[in-house]
Write a protein that holds these residues in place. Structure first.
Motif, PDB file in Angstrom:
ATOM      1  N   ASN A   1       0.824  -1.218   0.000  1.00 23.36           N
ATOM      2  CA  ASN A   1       0.000   0.000   0.000  1.00 23.36           C
ATOM      3  C   ASN A   1       0.856   1.266   0.000  1.00 23.36           C
ATOM      4  OD1 ASN A   1      -2.505   1.466   0.158  1.00 23.36           O
ATOM      5  ND2 ASN A   1      -2.044   1.846   2.310  1.00 23.36           N
TER       6      ASN A   1
ATOM      7  N   GLY B   1      -5.201  12.500  11.623  1.00 19.72           N
ATOM      8  CA  GLY B   1      -6.463  12.167  12.283  1.00 19.72           C
ATOM      9  C   GLY B   1      -6.256  11.065  13.310  1.00 19.72           C
ATOM     10  N   ASP B   2      -7.228  10.917  14.208  1.00 23.60           N
ATOM     11  CA  ASP B   2      -7.103   9.892  15.260  1.00 23.60           C
ATOM     12  C   ASP B   2      -7.082   8.484  14.670  1.00 23.60           C
ATOM     13  OD1 ASP B   2      -9.829  10.814  14.736  1.00 23.60           O
ATOM     14  OD2 ASP B   2     -10.485   9.314  16.165  1.00 23.60           O
ATOM     15  N   GLY B   3      -7.950   8.228  13.695  1.00 25.70           N
ATOM     16  CA  GLY B   3      -7.960   6.901  13.088  1.00 25.70           C
ATOM     17  C   GLY B   3      -6.626   6.573  12.442  1.00 25.70           C
ATOM     18  N   SER B   4      -6.052   7.568  11.801  1.00 26.49           N
ATOM     19  CA  SER B   4      -4.781   7.344  11.100  1.00 26.49           C
ATOM     20  C   SER B   4      -3.632   7.119  12.068  1.00 26.49           C
ATOM     21  CB  SER B   4      -4.472   8.540  10.201  1.00 26.49           C
ATOM     22  OG  SER B   4      -5.465   8.660   9.202  1.00 26.49           O
TER      23      SER B   4
ATOM     24  N   ILE C   1      -4.250  11.537   5.285  1.00 30.36           N
ATOM     25  CA  ILE C   1      -5.317  11.161   4.359  1.00 30.36           C
ATOM     26  C   ILE C   1      -6.669  11.739   4.792  1.00 30.36           C
ATOM     27  CG2 ILE C   1      -5.743   8.998   5.623  1.00 30.36           C
ATOM     28  CD1 ILE C   1      -6.323   7.654   2.924  1.00 30.36           C
TER      29      ILE C   1
ATOM     30  N   THR D   1     -13.791   9.395  15.379  1.00 28.09           N
ATOM     31  CA  THR D   1     -14.378   8.560  14.312  1.00 28.09           C
ATOM     32  C   THR D   1     -13.438   8.454  13.115  1.00 28.09           C
ATOM     33  OG1 THR D   1     -15.430  10.452  13.232  1.00 28.09           O
ATOM     34  CG2 THR D   1     -16.769   9.226  14.816  1.00 28.09           C
ATOM     35  N   TYR D   2     -13.725   7.429  12.327  1.00 24.81           N
ATOM     36  CA  TYR D   2     -13.191   7.359  10.967  1.00 24.81           C
ATOM     37  C   TYR D   2     -14.222   8.106  10.139  1.00 24.81           C
ATOM     38  CZ  TYR D   2     -10.460   3.421  12.860  1.00 24.81           C
ATOM     39  OH  TYR D   2      -9.631   2.631  13.607  1.00 24.81           O
ATOM     40  N   GLN D   3     -14.115   9.392  10.140  1.00 27.11           N
ATOM     41  CA  GLN D   3     -15.212  10.195   9.602  1.00 27.11           C
ATOM     42  C   GLN D   3     -15.415   9.986   8.112  1.00 27.11           C
ATOM     43  OE1 GLN D   3     -14.634  14.422  10.069  1.00 27.11           O
ATOM     44  NE2 GLN D   3     -16.819  14.796   9.939  1.00 27.11           N
ATOM     45  N   ILE D   4     -14.316   9.967   7.387  1.00 26.24           N
ATOM     46  CA  ILE D   4     -14.445   9.998   5.930  1.00 26.24           C
ATOM     47  C   ILE D   4     -14.981   8.685   5.364  1.00 26.24           C
ATOM     48  CG2 ILE D   4     -12.172   9.235   5.110  1.00 26.24           C
ATOM     49  CD1 ILE D   4     -12.254  12.065   3.574  1.00 26.24           C
ATOM     50  N   THR D   5     -14.876   7.608   6.158  1.00 33.29           N
ATOM     51  CA  THR D   5     -15.406   6.330   5.669  1.00 33.29           C
ATOM     52  C   THR D   5     -16.804   6.056   6.211  1.00 33.29           C
ATOM     53  OG1 THR D   5     -14.161   5.279   7.463  1.00 33.29           O
ATOM     54  CG2 THR D   5     -13.195   5.183   5.267  1.00 33.29           C
TER      55      THR D   5
ATOM     56  N   MET E   1      -2.472   5.665   4.510  1.00 36.65           N
ATOM     57  CA  MET E   1      -3.052   6.000   5.810  1.00 36.65           C
ATOM     58  C   MET E   1      -2.070   5.686   6.943  1.00 36.65           C
ATOM     59  SD  MET E   1      -6.676   4.618   7.294  1.00 36.65           S
ATOM     60  CE  MET E   1      -7.108   4.792   9.023  1.00 36.65           C
TER      61      MET E   1
ATOM     62  N   MET F   1      -3.492   3.714  13.518  1.00 32.82           N
ATOM     63  CA  MET F   1      -2.990   2.671  12.623  1.00 32.82           C
ATOM     64  C   MET F   1      -1.477   2.501  12.738  1.00 32.82           C
ATOM     65  SD  MET F   1      -3.631   2.327   8.540  1.00 32.82           S
ATOM     66  CE  MET F   1      -5.241   1.568   8.626  1.00 32.82           C
TER      67      MET F   1
ATOM     68  N   ARG G   1     -11.908  21.349  13.055  1.00 33.49           N
ATOM     69  CA  ARG G   1     -10.651  21.091  12.340  1.00 33.49           C
ATOM     70  C   ARG G   1     -10.281  22.225  11.377  1.00 33.49           C
ATOM     71  NH1 ARG G   1     -11.692  16.166  10.665  1.00 33.49           N
ATOM     72  NH2 ARG G   1     -13.152  17.194   9.322  1.00 33.49           N
TER      73      ARG G   1
HETATM   74  C1  LIG Z   1      -4.631   1.137   4.846  1.00 32.33           C
HETATM   75  C2  LIG Z   1      -5.975   1.770   4.716  1.00 32.33           C
HETATM   76  N1  LIG Z   1      -7.017   1.303   5.432  1.00 32.33           N
HETATM   77  C3  LIG Z   1      -8.211   1.898   5.328  1.00 32.33           C
HETATM   78  C4  LIG Z   1      -8.406   2.958   4.504  1.00 32.33           C
HETATM   79  C5  LIG Z   1      -9.752   3.630   4.397  1.00 32.33           C
HETATM   80  N2  LIG Z   1      -9.733   4.916   5.082  1.00 32.33           N
HETATM   81  C6  LIG Z   1      -9.417   6.050   4.444  1.00 32.33           C
HETATM   82  S1  LIG Z   1      -9.479   7.384   5.417  1.00 32.33           S
HETATM   83  C7  LIG Z   1      -9.951   6.447   6.740  1.00 32.33           C
HETATM   84  C8  LIG Z   1     -10.303   7.070   8.055  1.00 32.33           C
HETATM   85  C9  LIG Z   1      -9.277   8.008   8.561  1.00 32.33           C
HETATM   86  O1  LIG Z   1      -9.661   8.365   9.853  1.00 32.33           O
HETATM   87  P1  LIG Z   1      -9.056   9.626  10.567  1.00 32.33           P
HETATM   88  O2  LIG Z   1      -7.593   9.636  10.366  1.00 32.33           O
HETATM   89  O3  LIG Z   1      -9.552   9.639  11.969  1.00 32.33           O
HETATM   90  O4  LIG Z   1      -9.635  10.848   9.751  1.00 32.33           O
HETATM   91  P2  LIG Z   1     -11.164  11.352   9.610  1.00 32.33           P
HETATM   92  O5  LIG Z   1     -11.775  10.573   8.499  1.00 32.33           O
HETATM   93  O6  LIG Z   1     -11.878  11.123  10.907  1.00 32.33           O
HETATM   94  O7  LIG Z   1     -11.021  12.783   9.274  1.00 32.33           O
HETATM   95  C10 LIG Z   1     -10.033   5.096   6.401  1.00 32.33           C
HETATM   96  C11 LIG Z   1     -10.424   4.027   7.337  1.00 32.33           C
HETATM   97  C12 LIG Z   1      -7.285   3.402   3.758  1.00 32.33           C
HETATM   98  N3  LIG Z   1      -7.350   4.439   2.905  1.00 32.33           N
HETATM   99  N4  LIG Z   1      -6.094   2.809   3.890  1.00 32.33           N
END
Ligand SMILES: Cc1ncc(C[n+]2csc(CCOP(=O)(O)OP(=O)(O)O)c2C)c(N)n1
Lengths: 172, 195
Positions: free
Chosen positions: A79, B72-75, B25, B103-107, B48, B78, B4
């Motif tokens: 990736n 972001g928190d989700g990122s 991302i 949250t994973y807001q964008i998904t 991500m 990871m 944000r």
């Molecule tokens: C390796 C990988 N897993 C899943 C995704 C799908 N994805 C893209 S953005 C995202 C959420 C990111 O969350 P965060 O960083 O909290 O940002 P927010 O959307 O909340 O602004 C996900 C799960 C991806 N692009 N790459």
């Protein structure tokens, strides 16, 4: 000179200073050589994709970097290659010590190794397998120069033919 | 709760020394783009979790330049290991900003571990980044940005933000983004085509 000295010299001659890595047994002489030479900036990463990110940032900041990993580490970075190195045109040098071939004793390594070249080919990414000390410096040198000139990542795969690989002691 | 887009504009307003900003991302980089493009901005369209490692690479390459990772928190969840790497290297010029909406807001707004359980600042402190703090409000965020070099090491600022999506989208041209970023950092190829 050992294969690892020759290889590190080639990195030096091409201005590759940052060495990010996740350790591997076969890479030990390279990592020891890097640690013993002030020219290099070694950074141990927790994951190979983290190391790829670092090398990408360093390149954009004007510092050439490579990533050292074993084959299973390559399994964690498709990736990062496909969504960072290739589309953004970043010539990171990926150095993979090849497990899973020529006397492998761990079936997990065998399976993940089978994914490596197909993934590289699917991404149309240049890769070279280094098998002997005689041709290794030429191939490594030209591959790095081509990567930089064409702004494309390249993988240099260190075959057990070059490194000796890793074999099971006291095999049953 | 903070927002944000607003925090990103506050940050950008304080950047007067051509600091590099690497934005993760999704919404994070979209709001950086919306805050007004700067030549030293890098927008991530994938990979991500790699905003902090990319920023660390820039910080190592250019130790005299301030470098900011926006994530972001989700990122960040990871790729928590990178906090330990950064803590070990201690780049003085690196600041990490976490936009924590839980949250994973964008998904599709799926909850992340930080929504009710995990504390990013405590995680970062535990990883060894001593200068890790929660911004209490906008004014405090401004202060933390202004004082980010005081710790003498990398710092991390986290903010609880609302659920507003980004106010726009980045131009999705990775080769152009990279080329312009390198020009902004003074490392681009240069030549007649730059005119
Ligand atoms: C390796 C990988 N897993 C899943 C995704 C799908 N994805 C893209 S953005 C995202 C959420 C990111 O969350 P965060 O960083 O909290 O940002 P927010 O959307 O909340 O602004 C996900 C799960 C991806 N692009 N790459």
């Amino acid at each position: 000179m050992t294969w690892s000295d020759v290889f590190l010299n080639t990195l030096k001659e091409n201005g590759v200073r940052l060495v990010t890595y996740v350790p591997d047994n076969v890479l030990t002489p390279l990592l020891d050589g890097v640690a013993a030479d002030n020219y290099f900036m070694p950074v141990c990463a927790t994951r190979e994709d983290e190391a790829v990110g670092m090398a990408a940032g360093a390149w954009m900041g004007g510092l050439r970097g490579c990533v050292m990993m074993q084959t299973s580490g390559f399994g964690t970075i498709p990736n990062a290659i496909a969504s960072l190195l290739v589309p953004y045109q970043i010539p990171a040098i990926l150095i993979v010590s090849e497990r899973g071939a020529l006397g492998e004793f761990n079936s997990g390594q065998v399976m993940v190794a089978r994914t490596m070249r197909p993934v590289l080919d699917a991404l149309a990414m240049a890769h070279h397998t280094l098998t002997d000390e005689k041709t290794m410096p030429f191939i490594a040198d030209r591959a790095i120069k081509q990567a930089v000139a064409t702004q494309s990542p390249v993988a240099l795969i260190l075959s057990p033919l070059l490194t000796g690989g890793k074999v099971l002691k006291n095999a049953p | 709760m903070m927002n944000r887009g607003d925090l990103t504009k506050r940050l950008v307003a304080k950047l007067t020394h051509d600091e590099a900003v690497v934005a993760g991302i999704g919404n994070t980089n979209f709001d950086l783009y919306v805050a007004g493009h700067r030549p030293q901005n890098f927008y991530m369209l994938g990979s991500m979790g790699l905003a902090c490692p990319i920023a660390l690479g820039v910080a190592l390459a250019q130790p005299e330049r301030g470098v900011i990772a926006l994530e972001g928190d989700g990122s960040i969840l990871m790729n928590l290991g990178c906090l330990g790497t950064i803590a070990q290297i201690k780049p003085r010029n690196l600041t990490i900003i976490i936009m924590d909406n839980g949250t994973y807001q964008i998904t599709g707004n799926q909850p992340t571990a930080t929504k009710e359980t995990s504390d990013i600042v405590k995680i970062a402190q535990g990883a060894g980044i001593g200068g890790s703090v929660w911004a209490r409000d906008e004014k405090h965020f401004d202060e933390l940005i202004a004082r980010r070099f005081e710790y003498g090491g990398p710092s991390l600022i986290a903010a609880k933000i609302d659920d507003k999506p980004a106010a726009g989208q980045t131009v999705r041209d990775p080769a152009l983004i990279r080329s312009r970023f390198m020009r902004g950092l003074g490392t681009g190829r240069g030549g007649a085509l730059d005119a």
